[in-house]
Every structure is written in structure tokens, then in C-alpha cells.
Design a protein around this motif. Structure first.
Motif, short mmCIF file in Angstrom:
data_model
loop_
_atom_site.label_atom_id
_atom_site.label_comp_id
_atom_site.label_asym_id
_atom_site.label_seq_id
_atom_site.Cartn_x
_atom_site.Cartn_y
_atom_site.Cartn_z
N GLY A 11 1.55 5.22 -1.92
CA GLY A 11 1.30 6.33 -1.01
C GLY A 11 0.89 7.64 -1.66
O GLY A 11 1.04 8.70 -1.05
N VAL A 12 0.34 7.56 -2.89
CA VAL A 12 -0.06 8.80 -3.56
C VAL A 12 -1.57 8.84 -3.77
O VAL A 12 -2.21 7.80 -3.96
CB VAL A 12 0.66 9.00 -4.92
N HIS A 13 -2.10 10.03 -3.73
CA HIS A 13 -3.48 10.28 -4.13
C HIS A 13 -3.46 11.04 -5.45
O HIS A 13 -4.10 10.64 -6.42
CB HIS A 13 -4.21 11.10 -3.06
N SER A 14 -2.68 12.11 -5.50
CA SER A 14 -2.46 12.88 -6.73
C SER A 14 -1.19 12.39 -7.40
O SER A 14 -0.16 12.20 -6.76
CB SER A 14 -2.32 14.37 -6.41
N LEU A 15 -1.28 12.17 -8.72
CA LEU A 15 -0.12 11.71 -9.46
C LEU A 15 0.87 12.84 -9.75
O LEU A 15 2.04 12.58 -10.06
CB LEU A 15 -0.56 11.09 -10.79
N SER A 16 0.44 14.07 -9.63
CA SER A 16 1.30 15.20 -10.01
C SER A 16 1.89 15.95 -8.82
O SER A 16 2.96 16.56 -8.95
CB SER A 16 0.51 16.19 -10.88
N LEU A 17 1.23 15.92 -7.68
CA LEU A 17 1.71 16.68 -6.53
C LEU A 17 2.83 15.93 -5.80
O LEU A 17 2.85 14.70 -5.77
CB LEU A 17 0.56 16.95 -5.56
N GLY A 18 3.73 16.66 -5.22
CA GLY A 18 4.83 16.06 -4.46
C GLY A 18 4.41 15.73 -3.05
O GLY A 18 4.79 16.43 -2.10
N GLU A 19 3.64 14.69 -2.87
CA GLU A 19 3.12 14.32 -1.56
C GLU A 19 4.21 13.71 -0.69
O GLU A 19 5.01 12.88 -1.16
CB GLU A 19 1.95 13.35 -1.72
N ASP A 20 4.24 14.08 0.59
CA ASP A 20 5.24 13.57 1.53
C ASP A 20 5.11 12.06 1.73
O ASP A 20 6.07 11.40 2.14
CB ASP A 20 5.11 14.27 2.89
N THR A 21 3.93 11.52 1.47
CA THR A 21 3.68 10.10 1.69
C THR A 21 4.16 9.21 0.54
O THR A 21 4.14 7.98 0.65
CB THR A 21 2.17 9.87 1.87
N LYS A 22 4.61 9.80 -0.53
CA LYS A 22 4.98 9.07 -1.75
C LYS A 22 6.24 8.24 -1.56
O LYS A 22 7.23 8.72 -1.02
CB LYS A 22 5.19 10.08 -2.89
N GLN A 23 6.18 6.99 -2.01
CA GLN A 23 7.34 6.10 -2.00
C GLN A 23 7.47 5.48 -3.39
O GLN A 23 6.50 4.95 -3.93
CB GLN A 23 7.17 4.99 -0.96
N THR A 24 8.68 5.54 -3.95
CA THR A 24 8.91 5.06 -5.32
C THR A 24 9.91 3.90 -5.29
O THR A 24 10.93 3.96 -4.60
CB THR A 24 9.46 6.19 -6.21
N PHE A 25 9.61 2.87 -6.08
CA PHE A 25 10.40 1.65 -6.06
C PHE A 25 10.77 1.19 -7.47
O PHE A 25 10.00 1.39 -8.42
CB PHE A 25 9.60 0.51 -5.40
N ASP A 26 11.93 0.56 -7.58
CA ASP A 26 12.27 -0.19 -8.78
C ASP A 26 11.64 -1.57 -8.66
O ASP A 26 11.29 -2.02 -7.55
CB ASP A 26 13.79 -0.32 -8.93
N ILE A 27 11.53 -2.26 -9.79
CA ILE A 27 10.99 -3.61 -9.80
C ILE A 27 12.15 -4.60 -9.76
O ILE A 27 12.95 -4.69 -10.69
CB ILE A 27 10.12 -3.84 -11.05
N LEU A 28 12.24 -5.31 -8.64
CA LEU A 28 13.32 -6.28 -8.46
C LEU A 28 13.02 -7.58 -9.21
O LEU A 28 13.88 -8.16 -9.86
CB LEU A 28 13.53 -6.57 -6.97
N GLU A 29 11.77 -8.03 -9.10
CA GLU A 29 11.34 -9.25 -9.78
C GLU A 29 9.94 -9.04 -10.35
O GLU A 29 9.12 -8.35 -9.73
CB GLU A 29 11.29 -10.45 -8.82
N LEU A 30 9.67 -9.65 -11.48
CA LEU A 30 8.33 -9.68 -12.07
C LEU A 30 7.97 -11.11 -12.36
O LEU A 30 8.70 -11.82 -13.06
CB LEU A 30 8.27 -8.85 -13.35
N HIS A 31 6.83 -11.54 -11.82
CA HIS A 31 6.36 -12.91 -12.03
C HIS A 31 5.01 -12.85 -12.74
O HIS A 31 3.98 -12.60 -12.11
CB HIS A 31 6.22 -13.64 -10.70
#
Length: 270
Positions: free
Chosen positions: A82-102
Motif C-alpha cells: 500500500g505504499v507509493h513513497s518509501l519514505s512518507l508515512g502514507e495512511d494506506t501503508k500496511q506492514t507485515f512479518d513473514i510467517l512462511e517463506l517457500h
């Protein structure tokens, strides 16, 4: 000793070469959130995090990317949607941990064959205009032919010196004939049937510092789209981006339908 005029000319050339006005290699800035499936895989660097690779949302809790982005595991990396800019605090941003990697079990680090991976997020994402699933080509689907126009996007380097953009960039490129990429002066035997290669030469007269459009370092794991459907994963090219005989290489997703369905628990007709 260089004259003042010569020094000015050199300075203008260097400034033009390192211009951040274009994206990827010779691309352009995407409209904000126009590609809501894009993911940024980020790694901690001291007290900060930095973009390392791309990815794209393919199901409720799943992001597709490239094995070579996380060859030894998640190691604390985050997935940001949900980001366009990597530096701005956009309201649309969602951050996740990685539960599984395949990571695909037959990935070959020598030539990046089978460079496809799936990330399971620690929770489902909240769907919005800025975060959505994108369709990917399945077995039996039609991959783009030679010279077909395809699209790619990412936050990767703007040049071979590693200059990175803050906002998402995109480019329209063209599929290169597979037999050409198999030539010894291109990739030779390292190029396999699981790969598509693509870039786009700048038409003459070309007024760009880079003579072509291409993906680059940091775009890895991102999508290659044909008619709005993801057909490839940004994998590998040459040691330098934007070289005529080293087009970007993309993993053909439709070759891995059974493997992907098995991991995500999808039905064959899903």
C-alpha cells in the motif's frame, strides 16, 4: 589542464547521467497506488529499514517474489503493502512479518533458474484501493510472443551506480526472442525455457541518458505483466542494467502452477 568551458560541459553531462527524473532504467514514475498489488520487501539497516526487493500480492495472505531475494530465509525482513513513497508515512501503508517463506526447491543460484518464491504474511491484508490482488498466468495460458509489449514496475535502481527512487517507477518494455537470449554473446546456456527476457531500446533520436528501458537492482521479485496479468517475476540480467545484450530476465510463472497451488492450497480450477 581542462578549460572552464570543458569543466562545465562535463558537469552538465554528469548531472544528466545521474538524473533521478526517470525510473527503473529509462522508465517513469507510476501514478500513486495505480499498481495496488506491489509489495516492498524491506530489511533492517541499523535503526532504519531499506527496500531490498519487490513482490506482488497474489492471494489473501500471499506475496510472490524471487528466491534470490531471500535465499537463506526471512531473517527479520518485513513486507510492506500500500505504499507509493518509501519514505512518507502514507495512511494506506500496511506492514507485515513473514510467517512462511517457500523458495522453489530447484532454484539454481548459478543461473537463477526456477527463481520463484511465495511469502505467507503473518495475517491477511486489509483490501483497499491501495492494496489488491493481481491475477497471474496459470498453466495453459498464453505467454507473450517476441516483441509483445509488457510492463514492469519497482523501486529498483535508476542507474548502474545504485541510485534508488523514493516512489514507484514503471516501464513498458518488449519481449526479446528467446533464441537471441540463448546466444553466447547474450546469456548462452544459462538462459532456460523457464525464462523470458525483455527490454526496450530507445527509438532514434534518443534524448535519454540511458538508451533503453529495463529493470534493475532492487526491482527483483517484482511483476512482469501482459494485458494486466502477471506472466513473469523479475529475476536477473547482467552485472549492469540497460545493456543491449543483457536484457532483464523474468521467471515464467505459468510453469509453476502445480507447485504454487500446492503451497497456497488452491484448487486447480481456482
Amino acid at each position: 589542464m581542462l578549460s572552464e568551458k570543458t569543466l562545465v560541459s562535463v558537469g552538465l553531462f554528469v548531472a544528466g547521467f545521474f538524473s533521478l527524473g526517470e525510473g527503473i532504467i529509462g522508465g517513469r514514475e507510476a501514478a500513486a497506488h495505480s499498481r495496488p498489488y506491489m509489495a516492498s520487501i524491506q530489511v533492517a539497516e541499523g535503526d532504519r529499514v531499506k527496500h531490498e526487493c519487490g513482490g506482488f500480492v497474489v492471494a489473501d495472505q500471499w506475496v510472490m517474489t524471487a528466491v534470490h531475494c531471500l535465499p537463506t530465509g526471512a531473517n527479520g525482513r518485513k513486507v510492506v503493502l500500500g505504499v507509493h513513497s518509501l519514505s512518507l508515512g502514507e495512511d494506506t501503508k500496511q506492514t507485515f512479518d513473514i510467517l512462511e517463506l517457500h523458495n522453489h526447491p530447484e532454484f539454481n543460484p548459478d543461473n537463477y533458474d526456477n527463481d520463484i518464491a511465495l511469502i505467507k504474511l503473518d495475517r491477511p491484508f486489509n483490501a483497499s484501493e491501495a492494496v489488491k490482488v493481481v491475477a497471474f498466468l496459470r498453466a495453459g495460458g498464453v505467454n507473450p510472443d517476441t516483441d509483445a509489449e509488457v510492463e514492469t514496475a519497482g523501486w529498483g535502481s535508476l542507474d548502474n551506480l545504485g541510485s534508488r527512487p523514493d516512489t514507484l517507477k514503471e516501464a513498458v518494455i518488449q519481449v526479446v526472442r528467446s533464441t537471441r537470449c540463448q546466444r553466447s554473446d547474450y546469456f548462452g546456456k544459462k538462459f532456460t525455457d523457464n525464462m523470458i527476457c525483455a527490454h526496450k531500446l530507445c527509438p532514434d533520436p534518443c534524448d535519454r541518458p540511458h538508451k533503453m528501458e529495463d529493470s534493475c537492482d532492487g526491482d527483483s521479485g517484482g511483476p512482469l505483466l501482459y494485458n494486466g496479468v502477471v506472466v513473469g517475476i523479475t529475476s536477473n540480467g547482467g552485472k549492469k542494467c540497460g545493456q543491449i545484450k543483457k536484457p532483464g530476465i523474468y521467471t515464467i510463472i505459468s510453469h509453476y502452477t502445480e507447485w504454487l497451488d500446492g503451497i497456497m492450497g488452491l484448487r486447480p480450477d481456482a
